[in-house]
Design an enzyme around this catalytic site. Structure first.
Site, PDB file in Angstrom:
ATOM      1  N   HIS A  68       0.815  -1.218   0.000  1.00 33.03           N
ATOM      2  CA  HIS A  68       0.000   0.000   0.000  1.00 33.03           C
ATOM      3  C   HIS A  68       0.846   1.264   0.000  1.00 33.03           C
ATOM      4  O   HIS A  68       1.938   1.291   0.553  1.00 33.03           O
ATOM      5  CB  HIS A  68      -0.895   0.043   1.242  1.00 33.03           C
ATOM      6  CG  HIS A  68      -1.792  -1.134   1.371  1.00 33.03           C
ATOM      7  ND1 HIS A  68      -2.182  -1.637   2.589  1.00 33.03           N
ATOM      8  CD2 HIS A  68      -2.388  -1.919   0.443  1.00 33.03           C
ATOM      9  CE1 HIS A  68      -2.985  -2.682   2.404  1.00 33.03           C
ATOM     10  NE2 HIS A  68      -3.117  -2.861   1.107  1.00 33.03           N
TER      11      HIS A  68
ATOM     12  N   LYS B  65       5.893   5.470   7.565  1.00 31.72           N
ATOM     13  CA  LYS B  65       5.381   4.544   8.579  1.00 31.72           C
ATOM     14  C   LYS B  65       6.529   3.973   9.398  1.00 31.72           C
ATOM     15  O   LYS B  65       7.535   3.537   8.847  1.00 31.72           O
ATOM     16  CB  LYS B  65       4.619   3.394   7.909  1.00 31.72           C
ATOM     17  CG  LYS B  65       3.385   3.839   7.148  1.00 31.72           C
ATOM     18  CD  LYS B  65       2.717   2.686   6.431  1.00 31.72           C
ATOM     19  CE  LYS B  65       1.500   3.173   5.647  1.00 31.72           C
ATOM     20  NZ  LYS B  65       0.884   2.077   4.877  1.00 31.72           N
TER      21      LYS B  65
ATOM     22  N   TYR C 228       1.648   0.511  13.962  1.00 35.83           N
ATOM     23  CA  TYR C 228       2.502   1.457  13.245  1.00 35.83           C
ATOM     24  C   TYR C 228       2.036   2.889  13.405  1.00 35.83           C
ATOM     25  O   TYR C 228       0.871   3.177  13.591  1.00 35.83           O
ATOM     26  CB  TYR C 228       2.621   1.091  11.767  1.00 35.83           C
ATOM     27  CG  TYR C 228       1.342   0.975  10.984  1.00 35.83           C
ATOM     28  CD1 TYR C 228       0.961   1.966  10.093  1.00 35.83           C
ATOM     29  CD2 TYR C 228       0.534  -0.155  11.104  1.00 35.83           C
ATOM     30  CE1 TYR C 228      -0.199   1.848   9.345  1.00 35.83           C
ATOM     31  CE2 TYR C 228      -0.622  -0.280  10.356  1.00 35.83           C
ATOM     32  CZ  TYR C 228      -0.985   0.729   9.484  1.00 35.83           C
ATOM     33  OH  TYR C 228      -2.141   0.615   8.748  1.00 35.83           O
TER      34      TYR C 228
ATOM     35  N   ASP D 160      -6.084  -5.677  -2.689  1.00 35.90           N
ATOM     36  CA  ASP D 160      -4.702  -6.102  -2.909  1.00 35.90           C
ATOM     37  C   ASP D 160      -4.592  -7.091  -4.062  1.00 35.90           C
ATOM     38  O   ASP D 160      -3.599  -7.085  -4.799  1.00 35.90           O
ATOM     39  CB  ASP D 160      -4.120  -6.686  -1.632  1.00 35.90           C
ATOM     40  CG  ASP D 160      -3.963  -5.630  -0.550  1.00 35.90           C
ATOM     41  OD1 ASP D 160      -4.004  -4.423  -0.870  1.00 35.90           O
ATOM     42  OD2 ASP D 160      -3.806  -6.008   0.629  1.00 35.90           O
TER      43      ASP D 160
END
Length: 182
Positions: free
Chosen positions: A61, A70, A130, A169
């Site tokens: 992503h 991130k 995260y 995905d």
């Protein structure tokens, strides 16, 4: 904390110093001053936490606008975590780095803006946490194919079985067709 270089200079592995005894353990999971000096000067605005079972692959992503850096870690279980450089101006454009992150090794991975990110769950279950440098903006989200032959990511698939993917995905784009960064 120890900051470990990867094959892509902007992506870093952060390994905490863990203090343990018969009672358990303690470690600093984040220090702004160390992060700023060793990784990048960033402000984190959102924390996320997910749980997945073995064989789940989330990613790859990224957001084309409001790009997110991130700082990722695993709080339970084990995953193989991947960052793909999507910055056309970078010497490492189209290259990837991967690292095993687990509750046991307590390592974190810094994935800067301009990268696609994803992870594959190796253990029976995994919880993944995260920090993000910008807010989730679904209207700008993209998904890169996990199995793009041009990327040739070496996923450690359990029993060589194809991973379980979300619809989004499964419909990810190949690098040659993906929207990238300057």
């Amino acid at each position: 904390m120890k900051v470990i270089a990867t094959a892509i200079p902007d992506v870093k592995i952060i390994e905490p110093k863990v203090f343990g005894d018969r009672r358990g353990f303690f470690f600093e999971s984040f220090r702004q001053d160390l992060f700023n000096s060793e990784c990048a000067e960033r402000v984190f605005v959102q924390d996320n936490h997910s749980k997945s079972t073995q064989g789940i692959l989330r990613g790859l992503h990224y957001q084309t606008e409001r790009a997110q850096g991130k700082l990722v870690r695993v709080t339970m279980g084990e995953v193989f975590d991947v960052a793909v450089d999507l910055r056309k101006s970078s010497l490492t454009f189209g290259q990837w780095v991967g690292s095993t992150l687990s509750a046991e090794n307590k390592r974190q991975l810094w994935v800067p803006e301009g990268f696609a990110h994803g992870f594959y769950v190796i253990s029976a279950e995994a919880e993944f946490a995260y920090k993000c440098t910008d807010y989730y903006a679904p209207e700008h989200e993209q998904s890169l194919r996990w199995d793009d032959p041009e990327l040739a990511i070496e996923w450690p698939l359990v029993n060589d079985e194809a991973p379980r993917l979300s619809t989004k995905d499964a419909e990810g784009k190949r690098l040659k067709d993906a929207v990238t960064f300057p």
